[in-house]
Write an enzyme that holds these catalytic residues in place. Structure first.
Site, PDB file in Angstrom:
ATOM      1  N   GLU A 262      12.294 -27.109 -55.593  1.00 14.31           N
ATOM      2  CA  GLU A 262       9.877 -27.179 -55.484  1.00 14.31           C
ATOM      3  C   GLU A 262       9.661 -25.592 -55.733  1.00 14.31           C
ATOM      4  O   GLU A 262       9.647 -24.479 -54.693  1.00 14.31           O
ATOM      5  CB  GLU A 262       9.748 -27.681 -53.982  1.00 14.31           C
TER       6      GLU A 262
ATOM      7  N   LYS B  65       4.187 -31.330 -44.200  1.00 12.05           N
ATOM      8  CA  LYS B  65       5.571 -31.554 -45.295  1.00 12.05           C
ATOM      9  C   LYS B  65       5.199 -29.656 -45.972  1.00 12.05           C
ATOM     10  O   LYS B  65       6.036 -29.855 -46.065  1.00 12.05           O
ATOM     11  CB  LYS B  65       4.830 -32.346 -46.391  1.00 12.05           C
TER      12      LYS B  65
ATOM     13  N   ASP C  68      22.056 -29.215 -40.135  1.00 10.49           N
ATOM     14  CA  ASP C  68      21.501 -30.537 -40.793  1.00 10.49           C
ATOM     15  C   ASP C  68      19.987 -30.903 -40.721  1.00 10.49           C
ATOM     16  O   ASP C  68      19.721 -31.108 -39.905  1.00 10.49           O
ATOM     17  CB  ASP C  68      22.612 -31.543 -40.305  1.00 10.49           C
TER      18      ASP C  68
ATOM     19  N   HIS D 215       0.095 -23.863 -56.918  1.00  9.51           N
ATOM     20  CA  HIS D 215       1.274 -23.813 -57.875  1.00  9.51           C
ATOM     21  C   HIS D 215       1.490 -24.818 -58.696  1.00  9.51           C
ATOM     22  O   HIS D 215       2.451 -24.037 -59.376  1.00  9.51           O
ATOM     23  CB  HIS D 215       1.332 -25.239 -57.202  1.00  9.51           C
TER      24      HIS D 215
HETATM   25  P1  HMG Z   1      -1.211 -15.470 -53.959  1.00  9.33           P
HETATM   26  O1  HMG Z   1      -2.509 -15.058 -53.105  1.00  9.33           O
HETATM   27  O2  HMG Z   1      -2.400 -15.774 -55.564  1.00  9.33           O
HETATM   28  O3  HMG Z   1      -0.610 -14.116 -54.975  1.00  9.33           O
HETATM   29  O4  HMG Z   1      -0.140 -16.581 -53.489  1.00  9.33           O
HETATM   30  P2  HMG Z   1      -0.548 -13.148 -54.765  1.00  9.33           P
HETATM   31  O5  HMG Z   1      -0.202 -12.707 -56.295  1.00  9.33           O
HETATM   32  O6  HMG Z   1      -1.498 -12.400 -54.337  1.00  9.33           O
HETATM   33  O7  HMG Z   1       0.860 -12.435 -53.968  1.00  9.33           O
HETATM   34  C1  HMG Z   1       0.200 -11.900 -52.276  1.00  9.33           C
HETATM   35  C2  HMG Z   1       1.929 -11.923 -52.219  1.00  9.33           C
HETATM   36  O8  HMG Z   1       2.012 -13.499 -52.221  1.00  9.33           O
HETATM   37  C3  HMG Z   1       2.886 -11.355 -52.285  1.00  9.33           C
HETATM   38  O9  HMG Z   1       2.803 -10.358 -52.140  1.00  9.33           O
HETATM   39  C4  HMG Z   1       4.192 -11.677 -51.636  1.00  9.33           C
HETATM   40  O10 HMG Z   1       4.731 -12.271 -50.598  1.00  9.33           O
HETATM   41  C5  HMG Z   1       3.819 -13.961 -52.203  1.00  9.33           C
HETATM   42  P3  HMG Z   1       3.262  -9.130 -52.655  1.00  9.33           P
HETATM   43  O11 HMG Z   1       4.882  -9.138 -52.788  1.00  9.33           O
HETATM   44  O12 HMG Z   1       2.561  -8.327 -53.384  1.00  9.33           O
HETATM   45  O13 HMG Z   1       3.087  -7.973 -52.013  1.00  9.33           O
HETATM   46  N1  HMG Z   1       3.970 -14.316 -53.709  1.00  9.33           N
HETATM   47  C6  HMG Z   1       5.615 -14.633 -54.297  1.00  9.33           C
HETATM   48  N2  HMG Z   1       6.204 -14.283 -53.345  1.00  9.33           N
HETATM   49  C7  HMG Z   1       7.348 -14.738 -54.458  1.00  9.33           C
HETATM   50  N3  HMG Z   1       7.357 -15.363 -55.420  1.00  9.33           N
HETATM   51  C8  HMG Z   1       5.699 -15.352 -56.675  1.00  9.33           C
HETATM   52  C9  HMG Z   1       4.844 -14.842 -55.445  1.00  9.33           C
HETATM   53  N4  HMG Z   1       3.790 -14.535 -55.846  1.00  9.33           N
HETATM   54  C10 HMG Z   1       2.785 -14.428 -54.717  1.00  9.33           C
HETATM   55  N5  HMG Z   1       5.864 -15.277 -57.814  1.00  9.33           N
HETATM   56  C11 HMG Z   1       0.881 -18.856 -53.850  1.00  9.33           C
HETATM   57  C12 HMG Z   1       0.137 -17.249 -55.039  1.00  9.33           C
HETATM   58  C13 HMG Z   1       1.238 -19.440 -55.224  1.00  9.33           C
HETATM   59  C14 HMG Z   1       1.907 -18.267 -53.197  1.00  9.33           C
HETATM   60  C15 HMG Z   1       0.210 -19.450 -53.278  1.00  9.33           C
HETATM   61  O14 HMG Z   1      -1.637 -19.739 -53.788  1.00  9.33           O
HETATM   62  C16 HMG Z   1       0.402 -20.085 -52.038  1.00  9.33           C
HETATM   63  O15 HMG Z   1       0.982 -19.648 -51.398  1.00  9.33           O
HETATM   64  N6  HMG Z   1       0.105 -21.566 -52.331  1.00  9.33           N
HETATM   65  C17 HMG Z   1       0.671 -22.421 -51.712  1.00  9.33           C
HETATM   66  C18 HMG Z   1       1.658 -23.360 -52.416  1.00  9.33           C
HETATM   67  C19 HMG Z   1       3.008 -23.893 -51.536  1.00  9.33           C
HETATM   68  O16 HMG Z   1       2.524 -24.515 -50.629  1.00  9.33           O
HETATM   69  N7  HMG Z   1       3.890 -24.498 -52.713  1.00  9.33           N
HETATM   70  C20 HMG Z   1       4.455 -26.059 -52.380  1.00  9.33           C
HETATM   71  C21 HMG Z   1       4.068 -26.635 -52.923  1.00  9.33           C
HETATM   72  S1  HMG Z   1       2.584 -27.763 -52.369  1.00  9.33           S
HETATM   73  C22 HMG Z   1       2.852 -28.645 -51.501  1.00  9.33           C
HETATM   74  O17 HMG Z   1       3.870 -29.209 -50.874  1.00  9.33           O
HETATM   75  C23 HMG Z   1       2.111 -28.665 -49.488  1.00  9.33           C
HETATM   76  C24 HMG Z   1       0.612 -28.081 -49.304  1.00  9.33           C
HETATM   77  O18 HMG Z   1       1.079 -30.025 -50.042  1.00  9.33           O
HETATM   78  C25 HMG Z   1       1.106 -28.707 -47.935  1.00  9.33           C
HETATM   79  C26 HMG Z   1       0.016 -28.845 -47.170  1.00  9.33           C
HETATM   80  O19 HMG Z   1      -0.938 -30.152 -48.904  1.00  9.33           O
HETATM   81  O20 HMG Z   1      -0.585 -28.759 -46.046  1.00  9.33           O
HETATM   82  C27 HMG Z   1       0.263 -27.776 -49.692  1.00  9.33           C
END
Ligand code: HMG
Length: 422
Positions: A80, A258, A274, A371
């Protein structure tokens, strides 16, 4: 050929023979058949039944995961988009606030031997108590090498559950995942109990590993939570509110958990553990008081946000498929993790980092902003973009107000038209 005809004894065929039959039955074209063959391996055939090919998943890493003062790089295997980005995001915010603190508890697995048709439960319980040492000895004699390593069956717990009595063996499996050891010991005890006039329903490991609980906690500075539009304190309060919601509403709790398991499962797969076992234990633990709740909690204490996560984490660093896959071994080299205790602490910390990033996104921009941007590459591929088209299409998707499959298809078509006109 009918399904009945070709599926009988299918497991006795070679992988090539199986692929050929499936190809004929399901009209696979030559490219599809080649795909199955190209990705097949001798190891895969040794690991699972009715083997036809290897199904691969992407692997990435979370870097800078600070646990008990040590910084880890931890491999994650997941399909994902945005999971690994979120893990890094959460890990970084916690590292800048001092890192995760993980406790080190002695851990044991639970092997259940369950009795039924009990005429006099009290007498049976007394008998079991009197024979405690015999039962532990029988368990240890069934797998003596574990005791030689300092582990083995250490304790007996007797529980009356409905009309059943569960004889729980608490077994220290040292550095291993240990399911086979536990099952061997439980079956030996079951045999002895049957011989002594008891009716044994089952003898098997319990995945509700309450004797292998791992707790991690962290304190996050408000400054690490702030966005351009929102102060860190407001974000922290919203995160605390979301945490409370997950304690009272199972609908929200399932999604909250999740978000935690996104990271935990990915690290479990990369470490050869596992993950189904840990998932089922985690979900049972989330329901331990009769209501399904969020596994982690977040609250404001003084001038920071405090998070805590506890769940059963009976992982191993040896056994199962861990020593078989070269990539799994390499992953241990990347993480420098040597013991099961260390792995449990680091994976659980990753779960809390993952949870923090997800609920911070929910508390601020909403999940779609970060995301979906990271989903655009998969969306581009799903509408048929070729390698040389993906970057351009992702860029164009980022400029849209609204993005879906149709929008992506239309932009790709326009891009192709423009490039043929050039
Ligand atoms: P952001 O704050 O816009 O990122 O986050 P940024 O550009 O300001 O970067 C800050 C840091 O984030 C970076 O530091 C990285 O550590 C990391 P730097 O390296 O620049 O010093 N980072 C990344 N690392 C690797 N690859 C990348 C990347 N971008 C930032 N491309 C972000 C953007 C998407 C990380 C943030 O919005 C986030 O954490 N969102 C949540 C995403 C998520 O949980 N996805 C899972 C799918 S949704 C789900 O399944 C679960 C959920 O439903 C659970 C719930 O409801 O509780 C959400």
């Amino acid at each position: 050929m009918s399904n009945e005809q070709w599926s009988h004894g299918f497991y006795k065929l070679t992988p090539a023979q199986r692929r050929q039959i499936l190809g004929e039955q399901y009209h696979l074209n030559i490219a599809d058949q080649e795909l199955l063959e190209k990705n097949s391996s001798a190891l895969g055939n040794d690991l699972v039944e009715n083997y036809i090919t290897d199904y691969s998943l992407p692997e990435g890493v979370v870097t800078g995961l600070l646990v008990n003062g040590k910084t880890y790089t931890l491999p994650m295997v997941v399909e994902e988009p945005s999971v690994i980005a979120a893990a890094n995001n959460g890990a970084q915010r916690v590292a800048r606030s001092g890192g995760f603190i993980a406790d080190h508890q002695p851990r044991a697995l639970v092997g259940q031997v369950v009795l039924d048709q009990i005429k006099d439960p009290q007498r049976t319980i007394e008998w079991l108590k009197d024979h405690q040492n015999d039962l532990l000895k029988i368990a240890n004699d069934a797998h003596p090498s574990m005791q030689k390593r300092g582990g083995g069956a250490k304790q007996l717990r007797i529980r009356q559950v409905g009309r059943f009595i569960s004889v729980d063996l608490l077994i220290d499996v040292c550095q291993a995942m240990g399911a086979n050891t536990v099952n061997t010991m439980a079956e030996a005890v079951a045999h002895y109990l049957s011989e002594n006039g008891n009716n044994v329903v089952t003898a098997i490991l319990s995945n509700y590993a309450t004797e292998s609980l791992q707790t991690v906690s962290c304190q996050v500075n408000f400054a690490q939570l702030a966005t351009k539009q929102m102060s860190g304190e407001v974000v922290a309060q919203r995160i605390a509110d979301l945490s409370e919601l997950a304690q009272v509403d199972p609908y929200r709790a399932a999604t909250h958990n999740k978000g935690i398991m996104n990271g935990i499962d990915a690290a479990l797969i990369a470490s050869g553990n596992d993950w189904r076992a840990i998932e089922s234990g985690a979900n049972a633990y989330a329901s331990r008081d009769g209501q399904y709740r969020g596994l982690s909690t977040w609250q404001i204490v003084d001038d920071h946000l405090e998070g805590q996560l506890t769940l059963p984490m009976p992982v191993g660093v040896v056994g199962g498929s861990i020593g078989l896959k070269k990539l799994t071994k390499l992953n241990y080299q990347l993480s420098s993790i040597k013991t099961a205790q260390e792995l449990a602490a680091v994976i659980t910390s990753l779960g809390l980092a993952q949870n923090l990033a997800a609920i911070r996104a929910l508390a601020t921009t909403g999940i779609q902003a970060g995301h979906m941007k990271l989903q655009y590459r998969s969306l581009a591929i799903s509408v048929g973009a070729q390698q040389n088209e993906i970057d351009q299409l992702v860029k164009k998707l980022g400029q849209q107000q609204h993005v879906d499959q149709n929008v992506a298809k239309e932009i790709l078509a326009t891009m192709r038209k423009e490039s043929t006109n050039e």
